[in-house]
Design a protein around this motif. Structure first.
Motif, PDB file in Angstrom:
ATOM      1  N   ALA A 177       0.730  -1.024  -0.123  1.00  0.00           N
ATOM      2  CA  ALA A 177       0.038   0.077  -0.074  1.00  0.00           C
ATOM      3  C   ALA A 177       0.885   1.259  -0.054  1.00  0.00           C
ATOM      4  O   ALA A 177       0.628   2.253  -0.816  1.00  0.00           O
ATOM      5  N   LEU A 178       1.866   1.264   0.917  1.00  0.00           N
ATOM      6  CA  LEU A 178       2.974   2.529   0.681  1.00  0.00           C
ATOM      7  C   LEU A 178       3.721   2.684  -0.384  1.00  0.00           C
ATOM      8  O   LEU A 178       3.737   3.599  -1.052  1.00  0.00           O
ATOM      9  N   MET A 179       3.965   1.361  -0.907  1.00  0.00           N
ATOM     10  CA  MET A 179       4.452   1.509  -2.352  1.00  0.00           C
ATOM     11  C   MET A 179       3.851   2.109  -3.424  1.00  0.00           C
ATOM     12  O   MET A 179       4.315   2.970  -4.368  1.00  0.00           O
ATOM     13  N   LEU A 180       2.434   1.774  -3.447  1.00  0.00           N
ATOM     14  CA  LEU A 180       1.622   2.245  -4.434  1.00  0.00           C
ATOM     15  C   LEU A 180       1.318   3.621  -4.171  1.00  0.00           C
ATOM     16  O   LEU A 180       1.363   4.689  -5.394  1.00  0.00           O
ATOM     17  N   ALA A 181       1.145   3.951  -2.971  1.00  0.00           N
ATOM     18  CA  ALA A 181       0.806   5.471  -2.473  1.00  0.00           C
ATOM     19  C   ALA A 181       1.835   6.352  -2.669  1.00  0.00           C
ATOM     20  O   ALA A 181       1.877   7.434  -3.353  1.00  0.00           O
ATOM     21  N   LEU A 182       3.123   6.049  -2.591  1.00  0.00           N
ATOM     22  CA  LEU A 182       4.351   6.895  -2.734  1.00  0.00           C
ATOM     23  C   LEU A 182       5.142   6.575  -4.007  1.00  0.00           C
ATOM     24  O   LEU A 182       6.215   7.448  -4.089  1.00  0.00           O
ATOM     25  N   LYS A 183       4.530   5.389  -4.856  1.00  0.00           N
ATOM     26  CA  LYS A 183       5.312   5.223  -6.036  1.00  0.00           C
ATOM     27  C   LYS A 183       6.620   5.030  -6.021  1.00  0.00           C
ATOM     28  O   LYS A 183       7.699   5.611  -6.574  1.00  0.00           O
ATOM     29  N   ILE A 184       7.105   4.061  -5.183  1.00  0.00           N
ATOM     30  CA  ILE A 184       8.548   3.717  -4.776  1.00  0.00           C
ATOM     31  C   ILE A 184       9.058   2.786  -5.998  1.00  0.00           C
ATOM     32  O   ILE A 184       8.308   1.780  -6.152  1.00  0.00           O
ATOM     33  N   ARG A 185      10.044   2.859  -6.324  1.00  0.00           N
ATOM     34  CA  ARG A 185      10.611   2.079  -7.226  1.00  0.00           C
ATOM     35  C   ARG A 185      11.550   1.043  -6.655  1.00  0.00           C
ATOM     36  O   ARG A 185      12.041   1.274  -5.371  1.00  0.00           O
ATOM     37  N   LEU A 186      12.046  -0.171  -7.190  1.00  0.00           N
ATOM     38  CA  LEU A 186      12.893  -0.999  -6.563  1.00  0.00           C
ATOM     39  C   LEU A 186      14.174  -0.627  -6.024  1.00  0.00           C
ATOM     40  O   LEU A 186      14.673  -0.804  -5.154  1.00  0.00           O
ATOM     41  N   THR A 187      14.996  -0.100  -7.095  1.00  0.00           N
ATOM     42  CA  THR A 187      16.312   0.626  -6.758  1.00  0.00           C
ATOM     43  C   THR A 187      15.953   1.740  -6.666  1.00  0.00           C
ATOM     44  O   THR A 187      16.295   2.728  -7.283  1.00  0.00           O
ATOM     45  N   GLU A 188      15.577   2.378  -5.454  1.00  0.00           N
ATOM     46  CA  GLU A 188      15.840   3.660  -5.000  1.00  0.00           C
ATOM     47  C   GLU A 188      16.003   3.770  -3.597  1.00  0.00           C
ATOM     48  O   GLU A 188      15.301   3.965  -2.644  1.00  0.00           O
ATOM     49  N   PRO A 189      17.300   3.788  -3.266  1.00  0.00           N
ATOM     50  CA  PRO A 189      17.865   3.906  -1.930  1.00  0.00           C
ATOM     51  C   PRO A 189      17.624   5.162  -1.336  1.00  0.00           C
ATOM     52  O   PRO A 189      17.617   6.254  -2.138  1.00  0.00           O
ATOM     53  N   GLY A 190      17.646   5.453   0.150  1.00  0.00           N
ATOM     54  CA  GLY A 190      17.468   6.647   0.808  1.00  0.00           C
ATOM     55  C   GLY A 190      18.751   7.312   0.655  1.00  0.00           C
ATOM     56  O   GLY A 190      18.864   8.728   1.076  1.00  0.00           O
ATOM     57  N   TYR A 191      19.911   6.815   0.441  1.00  0.00           N
ATOM     58  CA  TYR A 191      21.255   7.662   0.368  1.00  0.00           C
ATOM     59  C   TYR A 191      21.904   6.702  -0.465  1.00  0.00           C
ATOM     60  O   TYR A 191      21.907   5.626  -0.904  1.00  0.00           O
ATOM     61  N   THR A 192      23.254   7.148  -0.879  1.00  0.00           N
ATOM     62  CA  THR A 192      24.091   6.636  -1.916  1.00  0.00           C
ATOM     63  C   THR A 192      25.295   6.314  -1.085  1.00  0.00           C
ATOM     64  O   THR A 192      25.823   7.001  -0.329  1.00  0.00           O
ATOM     65  N   PRO A 193      26.049   5.178  -1.742  1.00  0.00           N
ATOM     66  CA  PRO A 193      27.357   4.617  -1.134  1.00  0.00           C
ATOM     67  C   PRO A 193      28.251   5.670  -1.037  1.00  0.00           C
ATOM     68  O   PRO A 193      29.024   5.607   0.012  1.00  0.00           O
ATOM     69  N   ALA A 194      28.408   6.521  -1.768  1.00  0.00           N
ATOM     70  CA  ALA A 194      29.257   7.673  -1.870  1.00  0.00           C
ATOM     71  C   ALA A 194      29.036   8.600  -0.722  1.00  0.00           C
ATOM     72  O   ALA A 194      30.058   9.157  -0.029  1.00  0.00           O
ATOM     73  N   GLU A 195      27.931   8.904  -0.265  1.00  0.00           N
ATOM     74  CA  GLU A 195      27.297   9.782   0.725  1.00  0.00           C
ATOM     75  C   GLU A 195      28.124   8.951   2.060  1.00  0.00           C
ATOM     76  O   GLU A 195      28.361   9.534   2.905  1.00  0.00           O
ATOM     77  N   VAL A 196      27.789   7.897   2.179  1.00  0.00           N
ATOM     78  CA  VAL A 196      28.325   6.884   3.349  1.00  0.00           C
ATOM     79  C   VAL A 196      29.600   6.951   3.374  1.00  0.00           C
ATOM     80  O   VAL A 196      30.136   7.419   4.552  1.00  0.00           O
ATOM     81  N   ALA A 197      30.596   7.012   2.220  1.00  0.00           N
ATOM     82  CA  ALA A 197      31.881   6.899   2.429  1.00  0.00           C
ATOM     83  C   ALA A 197      32.488   8.236   2.784  1.00  0.00           C
ATOM     84  O   ALA A 197      33.366   8.433   3.283  1.00  0.00           O
ATOM     85  N   ASP A 198      31.817   9.450   2.401  1.00  0.00           N
ATOM     86  CA  ASP A 198      32.010  10.713   2.710  1.00  0.00           C
ATOM     87  C   ASP A 198      31.913  11.208   4.235  1.00  0.00           C
ATOM     88  O   ASP A 198      32.465  12.322   4.760  1.00  0.00           O
ATOM     89  N   THR A 199      31.212  10.380   4.914  1.00  0.00           N
ATOM     90  CA  THR A 199      30.486  10.799   6.313  1.00  0.00           C
ATOM     91  C   THR A 199      31.605  10.171   7.119  1.00  0.00           C
ATOM     92  O   THR A 199      31.850   8.781   7.255  1.00  0.00           O
ATOM     93  N   PRO A 200      32.134  10.944   8.107  1.00  0.00           N
ATOM     94  CA  PRO A 200      33.379  10.303   9.240  1.00  0.00           C
ATOM     95  C   PRO A 200      32.444   9.421  10.119  1.00  0.00           C
ATOM     96  O   PRO A 200      31.467   9.593  10.466  1.00  0.00           O
ATOM     97  N   ARG A 201      33.225   8.372  10.506  1.00  0.00           N
ATOM     98  CA  ARG A 201      32.686   7.373  11.661  1.00  0.00           C
ATOM     99  C   ARG A 201      33.146   7.934  12.820  1.00  0.00           C
ATOM    100  O   ARG A 201      34.408   8.112  13.065  1.00  0.00           O
ATOM    101  N   SER A 202      32.196   8.010  14.080  1.00  0.00           N
ATOM    102  CA  SER A 202      32.678   8.369  15.418  1.00  0.00           C
ATOM    103  C   SER A 202      33.317   7.248  15.984  1.00  0.00           C
ATOM    104  O   SER A 202      32.775   5.792  15.958  1.00  0.00           O
ATOM    105  N   PRO A 203      34.181   7.231  16.658  1.00  0.00           N
ATOM    106  CA  PRO A 203      35.017   6.268  17.525  1.00  0.00           C
ATOM    107  C   PRO A 203      34.028   5.795  18.534  1.00  0.00           C
ATOM    108  O   PRO A 203      34.230   4.583  19.284  1.00  0.00           O
ATOM    109  N   MET A 204      33.155   6.607  19.041  1.00  0.00           N
ATOM    110  CA  MET A 204      32.244   6.252  20.307  1.00  0.00           C
ATOM    111  C   MET A 204      31.076   5.027  19.791  1.00  0.00           C
ATOM    112  O   MET A 204      30.651   4.379  20.775  1.00  0.00           O
ATOM    113  N   VAL A 205      31.170   4.893  18.594  1.00  0.00           N
ATOM    114  CA  VAL A 205      30.113   3.818  18.216  1.00  0.00           C
ATOM    115  C   VAL A 205      30.649   2.445  18.530  1.00  0.00           C
ATOM    116  O   VAL A 205      29.756   1.802  19.257  1.00  0.00           O
TER     117      VAL A 205
END
Length: 404
Positions: A177-205
């Motif tokens: 129901a959510l996919m139909l309402a929001l017209k979600i495609r199968l390959t539509e991630p919320g963020y890209t691998p490049a964005e993840v790679a550019d984000t520093p990782r906290s040592p506290m994790v």
């Protein structure tokens, strides 16, 4: 956004309720369904379940970089429903082990709901949303424990898998129901691998992952055999499966009351201070539960429930305070890995302690474990306040605002 939020809330409630029904009753379930009475067997099975989820969740987090979570859940829930039918029908213990672990491989993808929802909500209300999901987990735990106790006492333990199948079907309908309402495609991630790679990782994790491992080891030591412990120390008619499930669910009920109380009077403390307070309260609750008296056990469960809620919520609040939206899924999977290692070790230790010593030995070991949590967290600097512009509102009062 409100439709997505309420849909995710419903999916969380349904999945937690269905998947925790048998957690307090695996010793009774295996004896009733397969004739296995060795308490260590239930410990091994719970450990295997945690291992499966622990190993599969990071893989699903990587898959979610390419596939949107909603269509991914449709696929995994569909497969899970089919495997649930096989679990219900099989009479072979070996087949049950294999099929149920395959089912958990699919169900591990459900954990993406948590970082997905927080990423959508934004960093402004992380504290409130963490508390909200903790409340949802407790509501699901209460419902699951009570329903599981009812099924085992008045019906058949296998019927729990029919409920699991129904929950999968409900979640499939919601996702479609959510996919139909929001017209979600199968390959539509919320963020890209490049964005993840550019984000520093906290040592506290990673420090929080270590603390989470010790914390969940300690609090989960008393879970696998608590209903059997209650049956031993209580008396008729309070020692049946259904009354045992009610006593087992006391900490979850206290969590709900804690949220109501803090809605009236919000705490004026930081997450670090509330975490310390929660750990100390857990110590008192564990000591009282291990006295072997029904009344003191109930009082201990009440106290333990408050501390447990504070510990769970504020470990995760600190995690998201030190993470970034692009790394929420990855960082959460690391802390979740620590949690599951603790749960696995607790399952092995609990089975061995109950088999070789006694039920009360489990409470003594859990108490020592919480003392270790306090010492290690202090040494790693987890209790040190780290204020900054990205620090979220830690008030649990925001839990109600998050769903309004």
């Amino acid at each position: 956004m409100r439709v997505i939020r309420w849909s995710l809330i419903l999916m969380t409630l349904v999945s937690v309720m269905a998947d925790t029904m048998l957690l307090p009753f695996y010793p009774q379930f295996f004896e009733e369904s397969f004739g296995v009475s060795d308490p260590a067997h239930a410990g091994w099975y719970i450990a295997a379940c945690c291992t499966t989820v622990m190993l599969c969740f990071p893989l699903w987090a990587k898959v979610a970089r390419r596939w949107h979570e909603l269509p991914l859940w449709v696929v995994t829930q569909s497969v899970s429903a089919v495997l649930g039918v096989m679990c219900y029908l099989t009479e072979s213990l070996l087949t049950f082990w294999i099929v149920s672990q395959l089912m958990l491989m699919m169900k591990a993808s459900y954990l993406l709901i948590y970082p997905f929802a927080i990423r959508l909500e934004g960093t402004g209300k992380i504290g409130g949303f963490v508390a909200l999901f903790a409340v949802l987990m407790h509501i699901g735990t209460i419902s699951g424990a009570v329903l599981g106790g009812y099924l085992l006492q008045f019906w058949d333990g296998r019927d729990a898998y029919l409920v699991m199948i129904a929950s999968d079907l409900v979640q499939i309908v919601i996702c479609i129901a959510l996919m139909l309402a929001l017209k979600i495609r199968l390959t539509e991630p919320g963020y890209t691998p490049a964005e993840v790679a550019d984000t520093p990782r906290s040592p506290m994790v990673m420090k929080l992952a270590v603390v989470a491992m010790l914390f969940y080891f300690s609090v989960f030591l008393i879970r696998p055999f608590f209903t059997l412990y209650w049956a031993d120390i209580s008396f008729a008619p309070w020692n049946g499966e259904f009354p045992s499930s009610l006593v087992y669910a006391i900490p979850a009920i206290i969590a709900l009351l804690t949220v109501v109380w803090q809605r009236i009077k919000a705490p004026q403390l930081t997450s670090q201070q509330l975490l310390i307070r929660g750990l100390l309260v857990i110590l008192v609750g564990l000591v009282l539960q291990g006295l072997g008296d029904p009344l003191w056990t109930v009082i201990g469960r009440l106290i333990f429930g408050w501390g447990l809620f504070m510990g769970v919520v504020h470990i995760e609040v600190l995690l998201f305070a030190h993470s970034r939206p692009e790394r929420f899924g990855e960082d959460f999977s690391r802390v979740h890995l620590g949690q599951n290692i603790g749960i696995i070790l607790a399952s092995f230790a609990a089975g061995a302690l109950v088999s070789d010593v006694s039920h009360i030995a489990v409470f003594a070991a859990a108490t020592a474990g919480i003392v270790a949590v306090v010492m290690v967290a202090w040494r790693l600097g987890v209790f040190a306040r780290t204020a900054g512009p990205e620090e979220p509102d830690h008030s649990i009062k925001d839990a109600e605002e998050a769903i309004s």
